[in-house]
Design an enzyme around this catalytic site. Structure first.
Site, short mmCIF file in Angstrom:
data_model
loop_
_atom_site.label_atom_id
_atom_site.label_comp_id
_atom_site.label_asym_id
_atom_site.label_seq_id
_atom_site.Cartn_x
_atom_site.Cartn_y
_atom_site.Cartn_z
CG ASP A 32 4.36 5.49 11.50
OD1 ASP A 32 3.13 5.57 11.32
OD2 ASP A 32 4.91 4.53 12.07
CG ASN A 86 -5.16 2.55 7.57
OD1 ASN A 86 -5.39 2.39 6.38
ND2 ASN A 86 -3.94 2.52 8.08
N GLY A 92 -7.27 -1.78 8.97
CA GLY A 92 -5.92 -1.82 9.52
C GLY A 92 -5.64 -0.76 10.58
CD GLN A 93 -8.80 3.79 13.40
OE1 GLN A 93 -9.90 3.38 13.00
NE2 GLN A 93 -8.65 4.95 13.99
CG HIS A 99 -3.78 8.30 12.44
ND1 HIS A 99 -4.57 7.62 13.34
CD2 HIS A 99 -3.12 7.35 11.73
CE1 HIS A 99 -4.39 6.32 13.19
NE2 HIS A 99 -3.52 6.11 12.20
CG HIS A 101 -0.88 6.31 7.74
ND1 HIS A 101 0.10 5.64 8.46
CD2 HIS A 101 -2.06 5.94 8.29
CE1 HIS A 101 -0.50 4.89 9.39
NE2 HIS A 101 -1.80 5.06 9.30
P1 AMP Z 1 -3.03 2.96 12.02
O1 AMP Z 1 -2.72 1.49 11.87
O2 AMP Z 1 -3.61 3.57 10.77
O3 AMP Z 1 -3.89 3.24 13.23
O4 AMP Z 1 -1.65 3.69 12.21
C1 AMP Z 1 -1.07 3.91 13.45
C2 AMP Z 1 0.37 4.32 13.20
O5 AMP Z 1 0.87 4.90 14.39
C3 AMP Z 1 1.29 3.17 12.82
O6 AMP Z 1 1.87 3.40 11.55
C4 AMP Z 1 2.34 3.17 13.94
O7 AMP Z 1 3.63 2.86 13.50
C5 AMP Z 1 2.24 4.60 14.45
N1 AMP Z 1 2.68 4.81 15.82
C6 AMP Z 1 2.30 4.11 16.91
N2 AMP Z 1 2.92 4.60 18.01
C7 AMP Z 1 3.68 5.63 17.60
C8 AMP Z 1 4.57 6.54 18.26
N3 AMP Z 1 4.79 6.48 19.59
N4 AMP Z 1 5.21 7.48 17.52
C9 AMP Z 1 5.00 7.54 16.19
N5 AMP Z 1 4.18 6.72 15.51
C10 AMP Z 1 3.53 5.77 16.20
#
Ligand code: AMP
Length: 113
Positions: A32, A86, A92-93, A99, A101
């Site tokens: 992440d 999420n 919080g998505q 995906h 985490h």
């Molecule tokens: P969510 O809030 O569950 O949709 O999580 C999205 C996640 O994607 C967050 O933890 C971000 O930090 C991560 N994220 C967004 N852009 C990138 C990126 N370019 N490379 C790696 N992680 C990312």
């Protein structure tokens, strides 16, 4: 969110750099970019999937790749880890490409915020 605008699809295509932890034909696990724990990885299908109803079709592949990441980073030696998905704004998505985490390396609270 269209596939062409999706950050995870761009990572799959190599258009955006990411640290690749584990990978199969169907699934990618990356670090992440904004880690919320000493270990924070994201596991997602390479196919652009937005809806929960399609998750069961890729669940086995996702968990096999998560297991590979757990082994590669020896997360089972850290005393515990957390896997979270999420779904929806209220949860919080931010990225509308499903995906998990995978977080480890610190204590976690329950219930989550
Ligand atoms: P969510 O809030 O569950 O949709 O999580 C999205 C996640 O994607 C967050 O933890 C971000 O930090 C991560 N994220 C967004 N852009 C990138 C990126 N370019 N490379 C790696 N992680 C990312």
């Amino acid at each position: 969110m269209s596939e062409t605008a999706c950050v995870f699809c761009k990572i799959v295509e190599g258009e955006i750099p990411a640290e690749r932890i584990a990978e199969t034909d169907e699934v990618l696990v990356i670090s992440d970019i904004n880690p919320q724990a000493p270990h924070h990885y994201l596991a997602f299908p390479k196919q652009h999937i937005e809806v929960f109803s399609k998750v069961p079709g890729v669940a086995r592949s996702l968990f096999e790749c998560i297991e590979a990441a757990v082994k590669k980073r020896d997360l089972e030696s850290l005393g515990g880890f957390r896997i979270v998905m999420n779904l929806g704004k209220a949860a919080g998505q931010e990225v509308e490409h499903i995906h998990f985490h995978l977080l480890a390396g610190r204590p976690f609270q329950w219930p989550p915020g």
